[in-house]
Design a protein around this motif. Sequence first.
Motif, PDB file in Angstrom:
ATOM      1  N   ASN A 145       0.794  -1.239   0.000  1.00 51.45           N
ATOM      2  CA  ASN A 145       0.000   0.000   0.000  1.00 51.45           C
ATOM      3  C   ASN A 145       0.823   1.286   0.000  1.00 51.45           C
ATOM      4  O   ASN A 145       0.276   2.353   0.272  1.00 51.45           O
ATOM      5  N   SER A 205       1.352   1.714  -8.472  1.00 51.90           N
ATOM      6  CA  SER A 205       0.823   2.963  -9.024  1.00 51.90           C
ATOM      7  C   SER A 205       1.929   3.827  -9.607  1.00 51.90           C
ATOM      8  O   SER A 205       1.742   4.481 -10.637  1.00 51.90           O
ATOM      9  N   ASP A 241      -6.116   2.982  -9.617  1.00 58.52           N
ATOM     10  CA  ASP A 241      -6.294   2.326  -8.323  1.00 58.52           C
ATOM     11  C   ASP A 241      -6.021   0.846  -8.534  1.00 58.52           C
ATOM     12  O   ASP A 241      -6.694   0.191  -9.347  1.00 58.52           O
ATOM     13  N   SER A 276      -6.376   3.355  -0.187  1.00 65.52           N
ATOM     14  CA  SER A 276      -6.868   4.295  -1.183  1.00 65.52           C
ATOM     15  C   SER A 276      -6.954   5.696  -0.607  1.00 65.52           C
ATOM     16  O   SER A 276      -7.624   5.929   0.391  1.00 65.52           O
ATOM     17  N   THR A 313      -8.416   8.219  -1.988  1.00 63.58           N
ATOM     18  CA  THR A 313      -9.520   8.959  -2.553  1.00 63.58           C
ATOM     19  C   THR A 313     -10.523   9.391  -1.495  1.00 63.58           C
ATOM     20  O   THR A 313     -11.203  10.393  -1.658  1.00 63.58           O
ATOM     21  N   LYS A 360      -0.330   9.688  -7.995  1.00 61.43           N
ATOM     22  CA  LYS A 360      -1.663  10.180  -8.368  1.00 61.43           C
ATOM     23  C   LYS A 360      -1.577  11.375  -9.308  1.00 61.43           C
ATOM     24  O   LYS A 360      -2.299  11.448 -10.306  1.00 61.43           O
TER      25      LYS A 360
END
Length: 263
Positions: A21, A26, A38, A163, A165, A212
């Motif tokens: 993680n 990514s 994602d 995540s 988000t 991101k």
Amino acid sequence: MPDLSKMKKPDVKVVLLGDMNVGKTSLLHRYMERKFKDTVSTVGGAFFLKQWGPYNISIWDTAGREQFHGLGSMYCRGAAAVILTYDVTNWQSLAEIEERFLSLTDTANHDCIYALVGNKADLTDPKVHLSQDADGQTKDPTGGDEERTEPQVLSAVPTPPASPTSFSGLVLHKQVTRDDALSLYERILRYKGLDEKSSLPADKMCFETSAKTGYNVDVLFETLFDLVLPSILRKRHENRESPTVDLEDSGGVGSKRARSSCC
């Protein structure tokens, strides 16, 4: 995964290591596919083949889960560069590099280059919402046409889940400072038995990135590619000096005669 039947032989290997993680997959997708995805946790390992000028570089993504830990040393075997990745909002992810992952690099090349990378910088710094290209130029990933409000700052929050988000618009507490990263890099050099004076300086090999937004991602990979170029050239020179013998080509009529005349 590339089509093995069409894949060219890589000149050099680059490996990403780090806890689950932290965003290793990514980062790789951002660099190779120019977009953020994602992703689910990597199982075992995966790789991309990057054509960089006349050279082929394999970039390996490894699993951070404990059950796949033993595979890390296998993927690091013969690596010319290792990207040790942590999450800037998670102190434990930095500690895991030293406690779990550094020893896996013992199978890498003796002159392996190490980069220490703090990912998810967009969660702690509003300026990182501006992505950065390989030439160092910044750009607004939203296009810059819409009015943006300043994100709300939280003085302290728990370590975020995988995540980011759910924390959209928030700036999280940064648990790992640049000084923390610089100190760890110096300990990495000592662990590897490298002379700090003759090694690459810590401030050049410690990066903060955002998969991101793309911030510093190109800078990270292109910097490493420049640094591993001597390894590529040396390997190609060694291959020219000691070419591989094709046993099928050498096993023609002459070899059959030699076998038949043997007592």
